[in-house]
Write a protein that holds these residues in place. Structure first.
Motif, mmCIF file in Angstrom:
data_model
loop_
_atom_site.group_PDB
_atom_site.id
_atom_site.type_symbol
_atom_site.label_atom_id
_atom_site.label_comp_id
_atom_site.label_asym_id
_atom_site.label_seq_id
_atom_site.Cartn_x
_atom_site.Cartn_y
_atom_site.Cartn_z
ATOM 1 N N TYR A 171 0.798 -7.692 -2.098
ATOM 2 C CA TYR A 171 1.809 -7.325 -1.109
ATOM 3 C C TYR A 171 1.461 -5.992 -0.459
ATOM 4 O O TYR A 171 1.166 -5.014 -1.137
ATOM 5 N N TRP A 172 1.486 -5.970 0.852
ATOM 6 C CA TRP A 172 1.348 -4.729 1.632
ATOM 7 C C TRP A 172 2.555 -4.654 2.559
ATOM 8 O O TRP A 172 2.856 -5.610 3.279
ATOM 9 N N GLY A 173 3.249 -3.510 2.543
ATOM 10 C CA GLY A 173 4.367 -3.373 3.472
ATOM 11 C C GLY A 173 5.406 -2.398 2.981
ATOM 12 O O GLY A 173 5.163 -1.561 2.098
ATOM 13 N N LEU A 174 6.596 -2.510 3.564
ATOM 14 C CA LEU A 174 7.671 -1.568 3.298
ATOM 15 C C LEU A 174 8.447 -1.956 2.050
ATOM 16 O O LEU A 174 8.558 -3.136 1.699
ATOM 17 N N ALA A 175 8.983 -0.938 1.387
ATOM 18 C CA ALA A 175 9.869 -1.133 0.246
ATOM 19 C C ALA A 175 10.880 0.008 0.238
ATOM 20 O O ALA A 175 10.576 1.123 0.688
ATOM 21 N N ASP A 176 12.076 -0.259 -0.253
ATOM 22 C CA ASP A 176 13.092 0.789 -0.340
ATOM 23 C C ASP A 176 12.647 1.853 -1.330
ATOM 24 O O ASP A 176 12.104 1.554 -2.397
ATOM 25 N N SER A 177 12.909 3.097 -1.003
ATOM 26 C CA SER A 177 12.439 4.202 -1.851
ATOM 27 C C SER A 177 13.197 4.295 -3.170
ATOM 28 O O SER A 177 12.748 4.993 -4.087
ATOM 29 N N ASP A 178 14.345 3.601 -3.279
ATOM 30 C CA ASP A 178 15.080 3.643 -4.545
ATOM 31 C C ASP A 178 14.683 2.487 -5.466
ATOM 32 O O ASP A 178 15.381 2.174 -6.425
ATOM 33 N N PHE A 179 13.554 1.855 -5.194
ATOM 34 C CA PHE A 179 13.049 0.776 -6.043
ATOM 35 C C PHE A 179 12.826 1.311 -7.448
ATOM 36 O O PHE A 179 12.265 2.394 -7.641
ATOM 37 N N LYS A 192 8.688 12.081 0.180
ATOM 38 C CA LYS A 192 9.974 12.549 -0.349
ATOM 39 C C LYS A 192 11.015 12.565 0.768
ATOM 40 O O LYS A 192 10.741 12.959 1.895
ATOM 41 N N GLY A 193 12.223 12.110 0.419
ATOM 42 C CA GLY A 193 13.316 12.118 1.379
ATOM 43 C C GLY A 193 13.340 10.924 2.308
ATOM 44 O O GLY A 193 14.206 10.850 3.189
ATOM 45 N N LEU A 194 12.404 9.966 2.140
ATOM 46 C CA LEU A 194 12.373 8.791 3.015
ATOM 47 C C LEU A 194 13.179 7.652 2.415
ATOM 48 O O LEU A 194 13.252 7.483 1.201
ATOM 49 N N ASP A 195 13.812 6.864 3.278
ATOM 50 C CA ASP A 195 14.585 5.712 2.812
ATOM 51 C C ASP A 195 13.681 4.543 2.432
ATOM 52 O O ASP A 195 14.037 3.724 1.584
ATOM 53 N N GLU A 196 12.531 4.431 3.084
ATOM 54 C CA GLU A 196 11.592 3.359 2.784
ATOM 55 C C GLU A 196 10.174 3.895 2.883
ATOM 56 O O GLU A 196 9.900 4.839 3.642
ATOM 57 N N VAL A 197 9.278 3.282 2.109
ATOM 58 C CA VAL A 197 7.894 3.746 2.044
ATOM 59 C C VAL A 197 6.956 2.553 2.107
ATOM 60 O O VAL A 197 7.345 1.410 1.827
ATOM 61 N N GLN A 198 5.724 2.820 2.493
ATOM 62 C CA GLN A 198 4.681 1.797 2.509
ATOM 63 C C GLN A 198 4.054 1.713 1.125
ATOM 64 O O GLN A 198 3.664 2.737 0.549
ATOM 65 N N ILE A 199 3.920 0.495 0.596
ATOM 66 C CA ILE A 199 3.367 0.323 -0.745
ATOM 67 C C ILE A 199 2.342 -0.805 -0.746
ATOM 68 O O ILE A 199 2.224 -1.580 0.213
ATOM 69 N N ASN A 200 1.601 -0.874 -1.844
ATOM 70 C CA ASN A 200 0.724 -2.003 -2.144
ATOM 71 C C ASN A 200 1.023 -2.439 -3.577
ATOM 72 O O ASN A 200 0.958 -1.626 -4.503
ATOM 73 N N ALA A 201 1.373 -3.716 -3.751
ATOM 74 C CA ALA A 201 1.724 -4.227 -5.078
ATOM 75 C C ALA A 201 0.994 -5.534 -5.335
ATOM 76 O O ALA A 201 0.807 -6.348 -4.423
ATOM 77 N N TRP A 202 0.561 -5.723 -6.596
ATOM 78 C CA TRP A 202 -0.080 -6.963 -7.040
ATOM 79 C C TRP A 202 0.774 -7.560 -8.153
ATOM 80 O O TRP A 202 1.160 -6.845 -9.088
ATOM 81 N N VAL A 203 1.037 -8.876 -8.073
ATOM 82 C CA VAL A 203 1.908 -9.541 -9.031
ATOM 83 C C VAL A 203 1.236 -10.814 -9.522
ATOM 84 O O VAL A 203 0.640 -11.558 -8.733
ATOM 85 N N CYS A 204 1.331 -11.083 -10.822
ATOM 86 C CA CYS A 204 0.836 -12.325 -11.412
ATOM 87 C C CYS A 204 1.687 -12.668 -12.626
ATOM 88 O O CYS A 204 1.953 -11.790 -13.463
ATOM 89 N N LEU A 209 0.959 -5.927 -11.676
ATOM 90 C CA LEU A 209 -0.380 -5.490 -12.056
ATOM 91 C C LEU A 209 -0.758 -4.151 -11.431
ATOM 92 O O LEU A 209 -1.545 -3.403 -12.000
ATOM 93 N N ARG A 210 -0.193 -3.879 -10.264
ATOM 94 C CA ARG A 210 -0.544 -2.636 -9.562
ATOM 95 C C ARG A 210 0.595 -2.278 -8.623
ATOM 96 O O ARG A 210 1.150 -3.143 -7.950
ATOM 97 N N LEU A 211 0.948 -1.019 -8.582
ATOM 98 C CA LEU A 211 1.946 -0.526 -7.645
ATOM 99 C C LEU A 211 1.570 0.884 -7.242
ATOM 100 O O LEU A 211 1.565 1.797 -8.070
ATOM 101 N N VAL A 212 1.228 1.059 -5.974
ATOM 102 C CA VAL A 212 0.843 2.379 -5.463
ATOM 103 C C VAL A 212 1.445 2.554 -4.080
ATOM 104 O O VAL A 212 1.760 1.580 -3.384
ATOM 105 N N TYR A 213 1.605 3.799 -3.703
ATOM 106 C CA TYR A 213 1.937 4.073 -2.322
ATOM 107 C C TYR A 213 0.726 3.729 -1.454
ATOM 108 O O TYR A 213 -0.408 3.797 -1.908
#
Length: 393
Positions: A171-179, A192-204, A209-213
């Motif tokens: 997954y590449w895209g936006l996510a709520d910062s309170d996740f 810091k202070g943003l309502d949403e951020v861009q992330i990269n996540a891998w799921v299986c 498996l991976r979660l980074v900004y």
């Protein structure tokens, strides 16, 4: 002290342009990176799907730790590991863009579906920020790959199909910062202070498996969708088969009719009056066959010949093919069809026709430039400035 700003005004003066020199060095760097990551092969696969399905997809640059073999003077093997950009082809069948977006600029997220073996999944441990314990747990949960309905069609060349694979979603895209998972991450100052951020996540297997900004500056989704023919109301473009679908159906119909008629017209149909034949006779035909008749004098066997309409079908087929040429913008003479009449009989006439035929191809090439090469070039420039910075650039 004798250097002056401005262009040289005499034949012996030298003009030094540091910006141009730096740009040439960056150009050479990017060209080397594209060759090293086999971007030309990925581009060929992307263009194939672009022409057939209407949209081609490429991904990159993504971070890749590449190992270069190196031996010391004493023969000791000490490989060198470098962070290099990876450019890859992404199948349209494994891509799930934001359904409300008409192009990549409007996408809030993009999901890529990976089909991985156990070995490929374990290799993710070597990449930055992947959670080794979660990867091991996902493998322990067992294979979870579910075959999609379309895979039998596009993979009909396979003799055997094994489902002993893992389905990994990227997954590449936006996510709520309170996740909730973000509470375990160190938040960079720019987020810091943003309502949403861009992330990269891998799921299986339901495991993260991976979660980074998003590591790129500026933050962007590293996918590029190239339409063959732009459809401004949809994310997906229009390809050659869709353009010629109606005329292709006509061509198929006339060809089937021609073949069916040829089968009937190439044989003789017999009508037999059984009341005039002697009993217990076999009806098969062969040279020298004799039928025994009885009763009044008259003809007992009649032969019927079906008229051939092959020429009429060929004429209609050629007309449908001309319609296909017009709908696709790729006339038959542009790829070597013989038997050209009228204008195409001279070199000047053929040159004029070929020049007109190129206009459609130029539009397709322009789409490749606008939707792939230009943004990919900018992304590679930003990658080198961020991860491979040099004062020479």
């Amino acid at each position: 002290d004798k250097v002056e700003e401005g262009p040289g005004l005499t034949p012996t003066s030298l003009t030094w342009e540091p910006a141009k020199i730096a740009a040439d060095k960056m150009d050479n760097q990017i060209q080397d990176q594209l060759k090293e990551t086999n971007a030309d092969k990925a581009l060929r696969s992307t263009i194939f799907e672009m022409c057939v399905f209407g949209t081609g997809l490429m991904k990159g640059p993504t971070l890749l730790n590449k190992e270069y073999p190196k031996w010391e003077a004493d023969g000791t093997y000490k490989p060198v590991t470098k962070v290099v950009p990876e450019i890859s082809y992404v199948s349209i069948w494994d891509s799930y863009p934001d359904p409300d977006a008409a192009n990549m600029m409007e996408c809030e997220f993009f999901i890529q579906r990976h089909k991985m073996s156990k070995t490929q999944l374990r290799q993710l441990k070597r990449r930055p920020f992947f959670r080794a314990d979660q990867i091991d747990a996902a493998i322990a949960d067992g294979f979870n790959y579910t075959k999609e309905y379309w895979e039998d069609t596009i993979e009909d060349y396979r003799n055997e199909v094994s489902n002993e694979r893992f389905e990994v979603l990227e997954y590449w895209g936006l996510a709520d910062s309170d996740f909730e998972e973000f509470t375990k991450l160190k938040i960079p100052a720019q987020f810091k202070g943003l309502d949403e951020v861009q992330i990269n996540a891998w799921v299986c297997n339901g495991r993260l498996l991976r979660l980074v900004y998003n590591p790129y500056t500026p933050a962007k989704i590293p996918f590029y969708a190239v339409p063959y023919e732009l459809n401004p109301y949809s994310f997906f473009g229009i390809g050659v088969p869709e353009n010629m679908e109606d005329s292709q159906l006509l061509m198929n119909g006339f060809l089937r009719l021609m073949v069916d008629n040829a089968i009937l017209s190439s044989n003789v149909i017999f009508e037999v009056n059984e009341t005039m034949l002697a009993a217990n006779q076999k009806m098969e035909l062969y040279p020298g066959k004799i039928f025994r008749t009885q009763g009044p004098i008259g003809q007992s066997i009649y032969a019927h010949k079906i008229d051939s309409v092959t020429q009429e079908c060929i004429m209609m087929f050629d007309k449908a093919r001309q319609l296909a040429d017009e709908s696709t913008g790729m006339p038959s003479y542009s790829h070597g069809m013989s038997g050209i009449q009228s204008t195409g009989r001279t070199a000047a006439g053929m040159s004029m026709l070929m020049g007109a035929a190129k206009e459609n191809i130029k539009t397709v090439i322009r789409n490749i430039d606008d939707y792939l090469l230009v943004p990919l070039g900018k992304a590679l420039f930003a990658f080198n400035m961020q991860f491979n910075f040099s004062e020479e650039f």
